[in-house]
Design a protein around this motif. Sequence first.
Motif, PDB file in Angstrom:
ATOM      1  N   UNK A  31       6.273  13.179  -0.586  1.00  0.00           N
ATOM      2  CA  UNK A  31       6.235  14.027   0.609  1.00  0.00           C
ATOM      3  C   UNK A  31       5.623  13.276   1.790  1.00  0.00           C
ATOM      4  N   UNK A  32       4.577  12.490   1.523  1.00  0.00           N
ATOM      5  CA  UNK A  32       3.951  11.698   2.591  1.00  0.00           C
ATOM      6  C   UNK A  32       4.929  10.685   3.176  1.00  0.00           C
ATOM      7  N   UNK A  33       5.636   9.984   2.308  1.00  0.00           N
ATOM      8  CA  UNK A  33       6.579   8.965   2.776  1.00  0.00           C
ATOM      9  C   UNK A  33       7.780   9.597   3.482  1.00  0.00           C
ATOM     10  N   UNK A  34       8.183  10.753   3.021  1.00  0.00           N
ATOM     11  CA  UNK A  34       9.311  11.440   3.658  1.00  0.00           C
ATOM     12  C   UNK A  34       8.943  11.842   5.086  1.00  0.00           C
ATOM     13  N   UNK A  35       7.753  12.388   5.261  1.00  0.00           N
ATOM     14  CA  UNK A  35       7.305  12.786   6.600  1.00  0.00           C
ATOM     15  C   UNK A  35       7.141  11.558   7.500  1.00  0.00           C
ATOM     16  N   UNK A  36       6.631  10.477   6.920  1.00  0.00           N
ATOM     17  CA  UNK A  36       6.448   9.250   7.701  1.00  0.00           C
ATOM     18  C   UNK A  36       7.794   8.691   8.156  1.00  0.00           C
ATOM     19  N   UNK A  37       8.810   8.788   7.305  1.00  0.00           N
ATOM     20  CA  UNK A  37      10.153   8.323   7.685  1.00  0.00           C
ATOM     21  C   UNK A  37      10.720   9.194   8.805  1.00  0.00           C
ATOM     22  N   UNK A  38      10.497  10.487   8.732  1.00  0.00           N
ATOM     23  CA  UNK A  38      10.978  11.405   9.768  1.00  0.00           C
ATOM     24  C   UNK A  38      10.318  11.114  11.112  1.00  0.00           C
ATOM     25  N   UNK A  39       9.059  10.663  11.088  1.00  0.00           N
ATOM     26  CA  UNK A  39       8.331  10.366  12.323  1.00  0.00           C
ATOM     27  C   UNK A  39       8.578   8.942  12.822  1.00  0.00           C
ATOM     28  N   UNK A  40       9.393   8.182  12.102  1.00  0.00           N
ATOM     29  CA  UNK A  40       9.708   6.835  12.531  1.00  0.00           C
ATOM     30  C   UNK A  40       8.710   5.778  12.090  1.00  0.00           C
ATOM     31  N   UNK A  41       7.771   6.128  11.223  1.00  0.00           N
ATOM     32  CA  UNK A  41       6.806   5.145  10.733  1.00  0.00           C
ATOM     33  C   UNK A  41       7.417   4.244   9.668  1.00  0.00           C
ATOM     34  N   UNK A  42       8.509   4.691   9.069  1.00  0.00           N
ATOM     35  CA  UNK A  42       9.237   3.915   8.071  1.00  0.00           C
ATOM     36  C   UNK A  42      10.701   3.844   8.483  1.00  0.00           C
ATOM     37  N   UNK A  43      11.408   2.802   8.096  1.00  0.00           N
ATOM     38  CA  UNK A  43      12.835   2.714   8.432  1.00  0.00           C
ATOM     39  C   UNK A  43      13.642   3.780   7.697  1.00  0.00           C
ATOM     40  N   UNK A  44      14.810   4.097   8.228  1.00  0.00           N
ATOM     41  CA  UNK A  44      15.679   5.103   7.615  1.00  0.00           C
ATOM     42  C   UNK A  44      16.075   4.728   6.194  1.00  0.00           C
ATOM     43  N   UNK A  45      16.104   3.436   5.909  1.00  0.00           N
ATOM     44  CA  UNK A  45      16.510   2.976   4.588  1.00  0.00           C
ATOM     45  C   UNK A  45      15.413   3.125   3.527  1.00  0.00           C
TER      46      UNK A  45
END
Length: 232
Positions: free
Chosen positions: A172-186
């Motif tokens: 859940x943490x990584x999913x939210x971070x991806x949505x906020x642009x902290x992680x790449x879409x991939x």
Amino acid sequence: MVQKSKPPSAANQSERRGEPERRGEPERRGEPKRRGRPRAYEPDIALGKALDLFRKQGFAATSLDDLSEATGMNRPSLYGAFGDKRELYIKSYQRYREEAAASMVEIFRQEMPLRQRLERIYAAALDIYLSGDTGPRGCFTVVTAASEAVADPDIRAMVLDGLTGLDKAFASCFRRAREKGELPESADPFALAQIASATVHTIAIRSRARVPRKELEAIVKGAIDVMVGVKG
């Protein structure tokens, strides 16, 4: 003329039965009789003592005499309050899981940058694993419960539930971070979550082996760099 004898008074009846006369104390009817002595221990405190002992020694190496000495309760009292040793172990493990979750739940819920969140999660985990009066106690799940899970289906279910719950919380943490642009879409939140959980297990085992905190923090930093990206 024969005098009729008076019926014996309640006091005389008491004397004949060998009971002392109670003066000035009215008979109380309908009140439940108190039986036995009140408990001389606090179950919550006793459970905490049992938890400490199981974390230190494991299930097999902890005897009922050990538990009796640690909790200040004799065997009948232990059985009456918690059941047999296995039931007490399961209750102790549940208590550990509740306390561990309580120490981290706010970190998972609060809004903060991903790197900061991970740093705080691992710092809280190290605080738990390195605690102990006689040395680091590590993680109950990894150090002791995992061994008992091999043969006990109930403990195995608890261990698997704990492992799965941690994976889901990290995902859940990584999913939210991806949505906020902290992680790449991939980025794969679940794959990253498994790496994050594996890091938790690694520092739990190493802390029990008394690896210094500085070295454990270095492992954590390297893992976070892999998951989030090297900090520029």
